[in-house]
Motif scaffolding. Sequence first.
Motif, short mmCIF file in Angstrom:
data_model
loop_
_atom_site.label_atom_id
_atom_site.label_comp_id
_atom_site.label_asym_id
_atom_site.label_seq_id
_atom_site.Cartn_x
_atom_site.Cartn_y
_atom_site.Cartn_z
N GLU A 19 -6.12 3.81 -0.23
CA GLU A 19 -6.70 5.12 -0.57
C GLU A 19 -6.99 5.22 -2.07
N SER A 52 -1.43 1.33 2.86
CA SER A 52 -2.50 2.30 3.15
C SER A 52 -2.67 3.27 1.97
N SER A 102 -9.95 3.16 -3.05
CA SER A 102 -11.22 3.79 -2.66
C SER A 102 -11.52 5.01 -3.55
N ARG A 155 -1.23 8.29 -7.74
CA ARG A 155 -2.32 8.90 -6.99
C ARG A 155 -2.56 10.34 -7.45
#
Lengths: 239, 239, 239, 239
Positions: free
Chosen positions: C234, C230, C237, A236
Motif C-alpha cells: 500500500e 500488504s 503504491s 504510512r
Amino acid sequence: MYGARIAKWDKAAEWPLTIAAILFLMSYATQIIAHPDGFVNQLCEAILWITWAIFLIDYVTRLTIAEKRWRWFYRHLLDLAIVVLPMLRPLRLMRFLTVLAIIGRGTGNVLRGRVVIYTVGATVLTIFIAALTVLDAENGAGDIKTFPDAIWWAFVTITTVGYGDFYPVTLTGRIVAVGLMIGGIALIGVVTATLASWIVERVADQTTKTAAATESQVEELRREVLELKSMIRELRSAA
Amino acid sequence: MYGARIAKWDKAAEWPLTIAAILFLMSYATQIIAHPDGFVNQLCEAILWITWAIFLIDYVTRLTIAEKRWRWFYRHLLDLAIVVLPMLRPLRLMRFLTVLAIIGRGTGNVLRGRVVIYTVGATVLTIFIAALTVLDAENGAGDIKTFPDAIWWAFVTITTVGYGDFYPVTLTGRIVAVGLMIGGIALIGVVTATLASWIVERVADQTTKTAAATESQVEELRREVLELKSMIRELRSAA
Amino acid sequence: MYGARIAKWDKAAEWPLTIAAILFLMSYATQIIAHPDGFVNQLCEAILWITWAIFLIDYVTRLTIAEKRWRWFYRHLLDLAIVVLPMLRPLRLMRFLTVLAIIGRGTGNVLRGRVVIYTVGATVLTIFIAALTVLDAENGAGDIKTFPDAIWWAFVTITTVGYGDFYPVTLTGRIVAVGLMIGGIALIGVVTATLASWIVERVADQTTKTAAATESQVEELRREVLELKSMIRELRSAA
Amino acid sequence: MYGARIAKWDKAAEWPLTIAAILFLMSYATQIIAHPDGFVNQLCEAILWITWAIFLIDYVTRLTIAEKRWRWFYRHLLDLAIVVLPMLRPLRLMRFLTVLAIIGRGTGNVLRGRVVIYTVGATVLTIFIAALTVLDAENGAGDIKTFPDAIWWAFVTITTVGYGDFYPVTLTGRIVAVGLMIGGIALIGVVTATLASWIVERVADQTTKTAAATESQVEELRREVLELKSMIRELRSAA
C-alpha cells in the motif's frame, strides 16, 4: 495451613521414625535369627512395643493435624493397617511395610540417579525383611530353616530364577513370597526402564545435535515483527 | 595434567593388562578344570602370582600419578579390593572382577552397536568365569561337579530359567550365583532397552518425515527481521 | 448405521453381561472348589446354563445387527469359540475367555493410569481363573489338589519364578499353564513399558523446560508478516 | 548389478525354498515323533536329502552370482554352516536354522505390526523345532521322552519359568535349551519394547496435541521476510 503443618511434622519426625524403624528391624531380626532367652528376649520385646508406640503416636498426630480428617483417613488406610495389624500375631509380617513406607516418604521427585539408589536400597531391604518374615512364618514347617538359606531363597525368588531347592509351604510364607515375586517383576521393570531411558537419550544425543526451536524464541521473533508493523504504520500515516 | 597422565598410562597399560588378565584366567581355569599335578600346577601358580603382581603395579602406579590421591583412592576402592582380596583364599572368586574391570575401562562413550557387542562379550565372559568360580567354590559339596555342568548351570541361572537340576549349596557358590542372577536381570534390561530404543526410533522415522524447526533456523530468521527493521528506520528518518 | 447400532447394544448389554460373567465365575468356582452335592450343585449348573444362554443371545444379536455379517463373523471367530466351546466338556476352560473378553470390551482408549488399573485387574482375574481351571483339569492327576495350592502355583507361574513344587501334568492343565506363562511375559512387558514411559517423560521434563515451537505459533507469525507485506505494498503504491 | 541379480534370485527362490523348508521340517518331525519303519522312513530320508540338495543349490547359486565373492562368503558363514553341518549327525539340530533364516530373509523393513506377527511366528516355530531337536538329541537319556512333554518343556523354558520337571541332560539337548533360553530373553525384550513404544506414543499423543513447528514451515516464513526486504529496498530507492 494443612499441608504446611503436615510437612513440618514429617520433617521433625523423619529421624526419630527412621531410628525407630531400624531398632524395630534389629529387634525383630534378633528374635527370629538368634531365638534369644531371658533378658535379651525381653529387651527385644520391649523395643518392639516401644517402636510400635512411636508409630502409633505418629499416626494419631498426623490424623489430628489433618484438616479434612476423613479424606486423610481414607487416603492413609495402609498406614492404619501398618499400625493396627502387628497386634495380630499371624499377620506380624505386615510390620515390614512400616520400614519401607517411612523410607519411601522422602522420595518425592524422582530422577534416574535417585531411581537407581532407591531401587538398590529397596531391593536389599526387601530381601532382608522377606528372609526374616519367611523364616518367622515357616518356623520349621518347610525346608527354609536357617537365615542364610532364607536370604538365598529371597535372592532366587526376587530374580525370578526359582530353582525350587527352597520354597515356602505355609500361607504366610507364601504371601511373603508373592510380595517378593511382584517385587522381582518391578525390579526387572525398573532396571530395564532406566536403561531404556538412558539408551534412548544417548542415541537421541547423537542424532540431533541441533536443538529444536523453542516457543519463547518464536515469541521473541513475533514481538520484533509487531514492532516492525507499528513502525510501518507510523511511516504510512506520515506519508 | 592429572587426567592426561592417567589417560597416557591407561593407553600404555591397556594391552599388557589385557594379556595379563587372559593369562590369569587361563591359569585359573586350568587349575580348576584339570586339577594339574607337579610342573603344570606350579606354572599356573606362578602365572597367577605374576599377573597379580602386574595388577598391583598398575594400581600403585595409578595411585602415584593421581594428583588428588585421597579422592582417587576413595573413588577406586573396588580396584583396591580386586588387588588385595585374592590374597585371601576363600575370597579368591573376587579376582574375576579384574578381568571385567579392565575390559570395561575402554567403553567410555556408548552407542547401540557397542552396547550389543559389549553385552554379548560380558555375558559370555561372566558365564565362563561364574562356572569356574562356582566349580572351585563348591568343590564337590553340591551337585555341580564337572565344568560342562557348571556352564549349563550358569546359563540356566543367567537367563533366570532356574530348572533346579543344579544349584550351589556353599556360601561362596551362592554369592557367585547371586552375582549371576543380577547379571541376568541386567541382561534382560539391556536386551529390552536396546530393542525398545530401536523400535521407538523406527516408528518415529515413519511418522515424522518432516524435520523439526531448529533454533539456528529461527535465529537466522530473526536476523533478517532485525535487518528489515533497521532499513525501515532509515526510511523513516529519510521521510 | 452399523457402528451406531452395535455401540448402542454394547452399552445396553454391558451391565447384564458383566453380572452374567460374575455369576458364571462364582458358580464355576463353587463347583470346582467346594464339590457341592444336591441342590447347590443343581443351582450352580442352572446358573452356568442360564449365563451361557445370555452369552449366546449376545452373540446372535450382535451378528444379526451387523450389516456386513460375513466380515463381522470372520472378525469375531473368538467370540464364536467362546460361545460354542463350553458345550464340549474337556474344553470347558475356554469359558474363562468370556469374562476377560467382556471386561476388555470397554477399554478403547488407553492411558498410563488405565493401563495400571487394567493390568492389576486382568492379572488378579487371570490368576483366579487359571487356578480354578487347572484345579478342574488336573482333578487329582498331579500335585495340584487344593485351591490355595492352585493359587500359589498360578502366582509362581505368572511371575516366571517356577519353583517346580507344583506343576500341571495333564494336557488341559498345561494349556492353562502356557496361557499363564504368556500372561507373565505380557505382565513383565506392561510393567516395564509403563515404568519406561514414565521415566522417559520425567527425564524429558527435567532437560527440556523450554517448550518446543508449535506449528500454530509459526503460522500466526506468518500471518503477521503477510499483513506487513500488504501494508508496505500500500505504502509503495501511495509513494 | 550385484544387488539386482541377488534380489531377483531371492524372489524367484522364495517359494521353492519355503516349500522345501516345510517338507524338510515335516519329514524331520515324522522321523523323530513317529519312528517310522520301512517305506515311510525311506521316504522321509529321501525328502531330507532332496531338500538338503535344494539348500545347497541355493547357496552355490548365490555364491556364484555374487560379484565380491569373498566378501559375500565372509558375510554368509552362517549359511555355509547351515548347508554343511547337517552332514554331521550329532549336529543335525543346526538344520533348524535354515527354516528361520529363510523366513527371516523377507523381513527387511520393520514396523510394530510386522514385529508382532514375526515374533509370534518365530516363537511358535522355535518352540516346535526346539521340541523336535531336543527329543532327537536326548533320545531316552533324560526325562523328555514324548513329543507333548518336549513341547511343554519348550514352553516352560522359553518363558523362563523353568519348573524343573523336565530338563535336558545331553550336550546337544542343552545347546538347544540354551538357544531356547536366549530366545526367551529376546521374546521378553521384543514384547516389552513393542509395548513401551506403543505406550510412549499414546502418552505423547495425549500431551502434545499441538504439532511441532517444521523446518519447511520456518523456511517458508523466511522467504516471506526476504520478499518483504526486497520490497522495502525498492521503496527506499524510490524515495
